[in-house]
Design a protein around this motif. Structure first.
Motif, PDB file in Angstrom:
ATOM      1  N   VAL A   1       2.031   0.808  11.079  1.00 47.08           N
ATOM      2  CA  VAL A   1       3.054   0.006  10.399  1.00 47.08           C
ATOM      3  C   VAL A   1       2.705  -1.577  10.673  1.00 47.08           C
ATOM      4  O   VAL A   1       3.171  -2.351   9.813  1.00 47.08           O
TER       5      VAL A   1
ATOM      6  N   ALA B   1       3.576  -3.348  -0.801  1.00 40.59           N
ATOM      7  CA  ALA B   1       3.833  -3.261   0.718  1.00 40.59           C
ATOM      8  C   ALA B   1       4.872  -2.053   0.985  1.00 40.59           C
ATOM      9  O   ALA B   1       4.520  -1.034   1.948  1.00 40.59           O
ATOM     10  N   ILE B   2       5.769  -1.849   0.257  1.00 40.01           N
ATOM     11  CA  ILE B   2       6.796  -0.684   0.560  1.00 40.01           C
ATOM     12  C   ILE B   2       5.962   0.361   0.394  1.00 40.01           C
ATOM     13  O   ILE B   2       6.162   1.470   0.983  1.00 40.01           O
TER      14      ILE B   2
ATOM     15  N   VAL C   1       3.790   1.145   3.242  1.00 42.25           N
ATOM     16  CA  VAL C   1       4.452   1.662   4.537  1.00 42.25           C
ATOM     17  C   VAL C   1       5.128   3.053   4.301  1.00 42.25           C
ATOM     18  O   VAL C   1       4.801   3.920   5.089  1.00 42.25           O
ATOM     19  N   PHE C   2       5.610   3.320   2.922  1.00 46.72           N
ATOM     20  CA  PHE C   2       5.937   4.881   2.771  1.00 46.72           C
ATOM     21  C   PHE C   2       4.989   5.754   2.857  1.00 46.72           C
ATOM     22  O   PHE C   2       4.838   6.835   3.399  1.00 46.72           O
TER      23      PHE C   2
ATOM     24  N   LEU D   1       4.306   6.392   6.440  1.00 51.85           N
ATOM     25  CA  LEU D   1       5.222   7.218   7.315  1.00 51.85           C
ATOM     26  C   LEU D   1       5.171   8.492   6.764  1.00 51.85           C
ATOM     27  O   LEU D   1       5.586   9.520   7.499  1.00 51.85           O
TER      28      LEU D   1
ATOM     29  N   LEU E   1      11.813  -5.239   2.281  1.00 47.90           N
ATOM     30  CA  LEU E   1      10.891  -5.003   3.544  1.00 47.90           C
ATOM     31  C   LEU E   1      11.694  -5.346   4.741  1.00 47.90           C
ATOM     32  O   LEU E   1      11.338  -4.415   5.645  1.00 47.90           O
TER      33      LEU E   1
ATOM     34  N   PHE F   1      13.624  -2.133   5.311  1.00 46.65           N
ATOM     35  CA  PHE F   1      12.514  -0.960   6.040  1.00 46.65           C
ATOM     36  C   PHE F   1      12.285  -1.316   7.704  1.00 46.65           C
ATOM     37  O   PHE F   1      12.171  -0.520   8.621  1.00 46.65           O
TER      38      PHE F   1
ATOM     39  N   TRP G   1      12.882   0.680  10.669  1.00 46.52           N
ATOM     40  CA  TRP G   1      11.460   1.773  11.352  1.00 46.52           C
ATOM     41  C   TRP G   1      11.576   1.240  12.699  1.00 46.52           C
ATOM     42  O   TRP G   1      11.151   1.900  13.703  1.00 46.52           O
TER      43      TRP G   1
END
Lengths: 166, 221, 391
Positions: free
Chosen positions: A26, A64-65, A68-69, A72, C144, C147, C151
């Motif tokens: 991450v 980017a999201i 990241v998803f 995860l 972001l 997030f 996180w």
């Protein structure tokens, strides 16, 4: 080559380097985002407002999201025990060198990007729209078809899974 | 139609919003420290000890029988009996509580102490502002802090207090009549005994039931 | 007199800049503008919190806060002192750097959005040619940050809240963007200043606001729904649904960092309301030409405050959506309608002005709305709830 450029360059390269070196996935994704942001700032510094903001909107806001998803949802975000260097580093290096060579070749062959052409054209949004709908309509449509097929593919994958669950 | 319910709901809330400025009945909030609603007669918060007469110490109805202490579910009552007897307000000799403490922080307002008390000595208060800044001493109320006059009892629970007073008066009258009868009988017996042979068995006999249920003689249960 | 009042802040800005050498003047001009934004909108935020609590109270027939100061108006001061003096607790397992940086990133991204909003005549910090794009780029960056906050807390509620928030914001950002694109199509520019100028003409004393056209009306409704979802306001407050997720992605934040999240949420509300006013309600232009003498910034602030009132009103009315309802609504109802709205906007552009144009466009959109709502309700995608009880 002013000070601002060097600041942006450091941000971009630092982000890219951090993305490679950091152990947490991450963290790497966030560092890539920093590199994206640096790139967007470069566009802005060159006076390409539309490209810069589109870079932020698409890459920071969406790509980017998505990255990241994906991290995860697929694997744990825990740090891996192994070292920074991947066992396939040689292959990676070759691929990176090849991509760099292609990019460098195309940039050097593009007439407008050479140092001699210093006149920065003042491009506004209307001109971009005209260009996209005029000479570049074919690439635009190809991209649109590609994205649509990807979207449909994603929907089909998701639907299949749901039927299997029921 | 989609969205119809949303519009209805919005209209309802708008009616509330503007209505609260116009009609006072809508705003039912009691702004507590300044505004208060009178406490309900049957409200119960925390026990207090009833005393008759003017002097709280002399007039406490409690005779330290410790029933409430034993019955209290969370065991928040602490009683110590007095060593000597003391005349109560009516002039009768009674044991009295040398110590009578109730822990506010433990009490659960169950009213069992009130129900088991044979002497109508402990009642529930309606006072609810019991907060204190002293965590230990402040929450353990002693008998002086617990004592309230019978008049106060009348002021917070008028119906109940009237019933209690009537019952007490009735019992007192009954006991007095009994005592009178017993005294007359004793007198008659004493006279008879005096006629036969003079002994002093009469006085312990009349004393023993009185110490066995001493308060029924004094105040009546 | 009124024209002076209209430009009073611009004059003030230049007066302050006059004290420094000419070479430094652009920086000082920008700085003064930034200070103006950073002062005015948080002040508005403080005022809004107390109005919101009082308004919600009135909606529920309560009084709302009325203890601190006259009518409770110093409540935000008390809240601010409380937030500042509270202990800042960071979870032991948290990712400390990311945990620290995310409220900052969020607040910066939200503040950046104000840079392109024309608050009044000649009162925008920068007039970018791609201003609208800049605004949405900043809005995307805030996702972001959300997030990162969720996180880095290493808390299941935070992570769930962040996932929900990001999924929701991405879904509704599409609607937000596409409903604004109709306006861009009509104006032919992404510059917010030009968009306002295009709307600030009057016919018979009435303005040419885009909300008075069929596509503008539907676009505005869709924009309002998407904006509510974008700012995580009720009924789209799933990311911070306190009955399920404690406080969502900022569960593990306390003290001033919590206040920063809180402020970012409200500032996002202001900026999205300001953008809505700019796109569909003519920004700083007066609602009737007779009232044009009132300073333009007053109109802008008034429009934003009306929008905030509606936000509060909706919050006081509607219950929270469920996750599947949220997604169904976004992708199966709002998005197709937005795309149709875009096409109708194109049709509007190429039809001759007149009543016919209005009626045709309105009929298409209303018909589509009714049809889609009927179908959706029949399939129980949305609409009245069905209940299932345990045996």
């Amino acid at each position: 080559m002013n000070v601002v450029f060097w600041i942006f360059a450091v941000i971009t390269l630092g982000g890219a380097l951090a993305a490679m070196m950091l152990r947490s996935l991450v963290h790497s994704a966030l560092a890539v985002t920093l590199a994206f942001a640096g790139l967007a700032l470069m566009f802005l510094e060159l006076g390409a407002q539309f490209a810069g903001f589109a870079q932020i909107l698409v890459y920071i806001g969406a790509v980017a999201i998505l990255v990241v998803f994906a991290i995860l949802l697929t694997r744990s975000s825990e740090e891996t025990g192994s070292g920074v260097f991947s066992p396939t580093w040689l292959r990676g290096l070759v691929i990176a060198a090849a991509v760099f060579a292609v990019l460098g070749w195309s940039i050097l062959n593009s007439a407008s990007a050479l140092p001699g052409a210093t006149v920065t054209p003042q491009v506004d949004v209307k001109q971009i729209g005209d260009a996209l709908m005029g000479p570049y309509v074919l690439p635009l449509e190809i991209v649109a078809v590609l994205l649509t097929s990807a979207l449909i593919g994603a929907v089909i994958v998701a639907m299949h899974e749901k039927e299997g669950a029921e | 139609m989609l969205g119809e319910g949303i519009i209805k709901g919005m209209a309802e809330t708008a009616r509330n919003f503007f209505g609260s400025f116009v009609s006072k009945e809508r705003l039912i909030t009691v702004e507590y420290p300044e505004q208060r609603i009178p406490t309900f007669e049957n409200a119960r918060v925390f026990p207090f000890l009833v005393y008759d007469g003017a002097d709280w110490e002399a007039g406490l109805r409690c005779v330290a029988c410790q029933i409430c202490e034993k019955e209290c579910p969370p065991k928040c009552i602490y009683i110590e009996k007095s060593k000597e007897k003391k005349p109560d307000y009516a002039g009768k000799l009674q044991i009295y509580p040398a110590k009578f403490d109730i822990d506010v922080s433990v009490c659960m307002s169950c009213q069992i102490c009130v129900e088991v008390c044979p002497f109508e000595a402990i009642k529930m208060n309606t006072e609810f502002e019991l907060a204190t800044d002293d965590r230990f001493g402040g929450l353990l109320l002693d008998r002086q802090k617990l004592a309230r006059s019978n008049e106060y009892y009348h002021s917070i629970h008028p119906t109940e207090a009237a019933e209690v007073d009537a019952r007490l008066a009735e019992e007192k009258a009954k006991v007095e009549a009994k005592a009178k009868a017993a005294a007359e009988a004793a007198a008659a017996k004493a006279a008879a005994a005096a006629q036969a042979k003079p002994t002093d068995t009469a006085s312990p006999k009349t004393d023993t039931p009185k110490s066995g249920t001493p308060q029924s003689g004094g105040e009546g249960a | 007199m009124f024209s002076k009042l209209d430009q009073i802040f611009v004059v003030l800005q230049h007066w302050v800049a006059g004290f420094v050498p000419v070479s430094l003047q652009p920086i000082v001009l920008a700085l003064v503008g930034v200070v103006g934004i950073v002062v005015v909108f948080p002040a508005l935020f403080a005022l809004t919190t107390v109005f919101e609590r009082k308004g919600l109270g009135r909606i529920q027939n309560r009084l709302g806060p009325n203890r601190v100061g006259p009518f409770g108006f110093f409540q935000p001061v008390a809240d601010g002192i409380k937030a500042l003096t509270k202990e800042d607790v960071v979870p032991f397992n948290a990712d400390h750097f990311v945990h620290f940086i995310s409220p900052v990133v969020l607040l910066v991204a939200v503040f950046m959005g104000f840079a392109v909003l024309p608050v009044g005549r000649n009162m925008q910090l920068v007039d970018l040619d791609a201003g609208l794009l800049f605004y949405f780029a900043m809005g995307a960056s805030s996702e972001l940050a959300v997030f990162m906050a969720g996180w880095s807390s290493r808390n299941k509620y935070s992570l769930l809240g962040a996932m929900r928030a990001v999924a929701q914001m991405i879904s509704y950002e599409v609607i937000l963007l596409l409903s604004s694109v109709a306006v861009v199509m009509m104006t032919g520019s992404l510059s917010l200043v030009k968009i306002v100028e295009a709307q600030s003409q009057y016919t018979w004393g009435l303005p040419h606001w885009y909300v008075f056209t069929p596509w503008g009306l539907l676009g505005f409704i869709l924009y309002a729904i998407a904006a509510t979802a974008e700012t995580n306001r009720s009924p789209f407050d799933l990311p911070e649904g306190e009955s399920e997720l404690v406080a969502g992605y900022f569960t593990e934040y306390s003290g001033f960092k919590f206040a920063m999240f809180f402020m970012a949420e409200y500032l996002a509300m202001f900026s999205v309301a300001g953008l809505g006013a700019t796109l569909f309600f003519g920004g700083w232009s007066a609602p009737v030409s007779a009232l044009s003498f009132v300073p333009s910034w007053i109109w802008f602030i008034a429009k934003v405050m009306v929008a905030i009132f509606v936000f509060i009103w909706v919050r006081g009315t509607l219950p929270r959506l469920r996750q599947d309802q949220l997604m169904n609504f976004a992708w199966k109802f709002a998005l197709p309608l937005t795309l149709l709205n875009l096409m109708v906007a194109g049709l509007w552009r190429f039809m001759n002005p007149g009543v016919v144009r209005w009626v045709v466009c309105f009929a298409i959109l209303a018909g589509a709305y009714v049809l889609m709502a009927r179908v959706g309700m029949k399939r129980e995608k949305f609409g009245p709830r069905s209940y299932r009880y345990a045996e």
